[in-house]
Design an enzyme around this catalytic site. Sequence first.
Site, PDB file in Angstrom:
ATOM      1  N   HIS A  54       0.838  -1.220   0.000  1.00  0.00           N
ATOM      2  CA  HIS A  54       0.000   0.000   0.000  1.00  0.00           C
ATOM      3  C   HIS A  54       0.869   1.265   0.000  1.00  0.00           C
ATOM      4  CE1 HIS A  54      -3.198  -2.817   1.259  1.00  0.00           C
ATOM      5  NE2 HIS A  54      -2.271  -3.296   2.072  1.00  0.00           N
ATOM      6  N   SER A  95      14.276  21.336 -17.092  1.00  0.00           N
ATOM      7  CA  SER A  95      13.058  22.086 -17.348  1.00  0.00           C
ATOM      8  C   SER A  95      13.430  23.382 -18.053  1.00  0.00           C
ATOM      9  CB  SER A  95      12.364  22.385 -16.025  1.00  0.00           C
ATOM     10  OG  SER A  95      11.533  23.521 -16.159  1.00  0.00           O
ATOM     11  N   LYS A 110      15.565  21.599 -11.995  1.00  0.00           N
ATOM     12  CA  LYS A 110      14.922  20.325 -12.291  1.00  0.00           C
ATOM     13  C   LYS A 110      15.799  19.315 -13.029  1.00  0.00           C
ATOM     14  CE  LYS A 110      11.042  19.275 -11.900  1.00  0.00           C
ATOM     15  NZ  LYS A 110       9.678  19.709 -12.150  1.00  0.00           N
ATOM     16  N   GLU A 128       9.284   7.860 -17.297  1.00  0.00           N
ATOM     17  CA  GLU A 128       7.936   8.408 -17.495  1.00  0.00           C
ATOM     18  C   GLU A 128       7.394   8.036 -18.865  1.00  0.00           C
ATOM     19  OE1 GLU A 128       7.699  12.638 -16.531  1.00  0.00           O
ATOM     20  OE2 GLU A 128       9.054  12.290 -14.859  1.00  0.00           O
TER      21      GLU A 128
END
Length: 458
Positions: free
Chosen positions: A158, A279, A285, A292
Amino acid sequence: MQDKDTWSGRFTEPVAELVKRYTASVGFDYKLAMHDIQGSRAHAQMLEACGIISAQDLADIRRGLLEIEAEILDGKFIWSLDLEDVHLNIEKRLTVLVGDAGKRLHTGRSRNDQVATDVRLYLRSAIDDLVLLIRSLQKALLDLAEGHTQTIMPGFTHLQVAQPVSFAHHLMAYYEMLKRDAERLSDTRRRVNRLPLGAAALAGTSYPINREMVAALLHFDGVCENSLDAVSDRDFAIEFTACAALIMTHLSRFSEELILWMSPRFGFIDIADRFCTGSSIMPQKKNPDVPELVRGKTGRVNGHLIALLTLMKGQPLAYNKDNQEDKEPLFDTVETLTQTLRIYADMIGGIKVKPEAMKRAALQGYATATDLADYLVKKGLPFRDAHEAVALAVRYAEKRGCDLVDIALDELQQFQPLISADVYQVLSLEGSLASRNHIGGTAPLQVQAAIARARAAI
Ligand code: ARG
């Protein structure tokens, strides 16, 4: 080359431009060219061996196909939309190059059994490449796991800290998934590797052909035993795409973990810069773009599976033009999976592990609570009572903002008098790991053995 349409004899007007473009597949099925030539060579050789075409015809066909092959490899072959698909393009060119022998190649054959053969040849070779790529990824996992059988991280259920595991153990979970993935592909290959040629349009052919000979020449394990089925079903492509969707799903789960682990909140790993991007606005970043995208591309492959299933579901026997739509999803599945596996093996090789952060996280969240309960059970307490006592101890620790291991012995004994000084060994992360010492468990010795077994297997 654009003299007249292949079937112009039957028609009173030419096909509309729009329809030509709508029905043509050469824009994508040109990828089957080499397999089409391979199939044609075997077919022609069989026609000659069975006395259906002459030795001269066979020689001419071979010469022409060789030239076409060179033209395609050199990028000089001119693909024509007017000729609809890869099969007609090659056949027309052959006829231009060698004359009547080219027109005889299609004897006893239809594009229906031809295309089914081409797709199977394509897929068989794709599967062989993919199995090797899975092996490389598995090897990259083993290389990384090797050094981390003692690197402790929290195992989650979980997404809550559950019990400590080693980083190697976690990685080996993906090794197992990939092992099954490779098995599934190899199993699918057996059903892919059957020859449709000889089924002709749908019913077979009246020429005295030898299908077994063609099967042997093309290294198929055997022939498709029903001509209607041979030309119409694409279950093998659906099955392959299902395998691919599962592989992508496994890698998508892994990607989700890499993304989490790389976020500063976890800080468990660093992915090499070459797999990340920055970024355009936020200078700080470093984004895990590759995992992804793997997660994103999984949706695409899952979509292809649904596309193929849907393509098949309403089709009466035998061949229908619907089947032409099998190619783009299939090709894209193969390409997406190939690129994904390739980049993944590389990316795993470039992961930097941060064992301190993993350990710190494992020390939060009472990861050894189960060990304490098991300790009490071994001292004679029923498991449910042990569970209850430990839950109270955890609540107490939580209130004090400390770990179980920080609670003094006399305090621990208030929750359960069976607790004695040896409890602190049990509460350590290392002790917890080492105690799970059976096949499949996270004990360093067991994981080392699992890695050794895996090394021997691949
Ligand atoms: N381009 C077609 C396909 O991909 C080849 C078979 C065409 N057969 C036919 N009867 N129209 O399926």
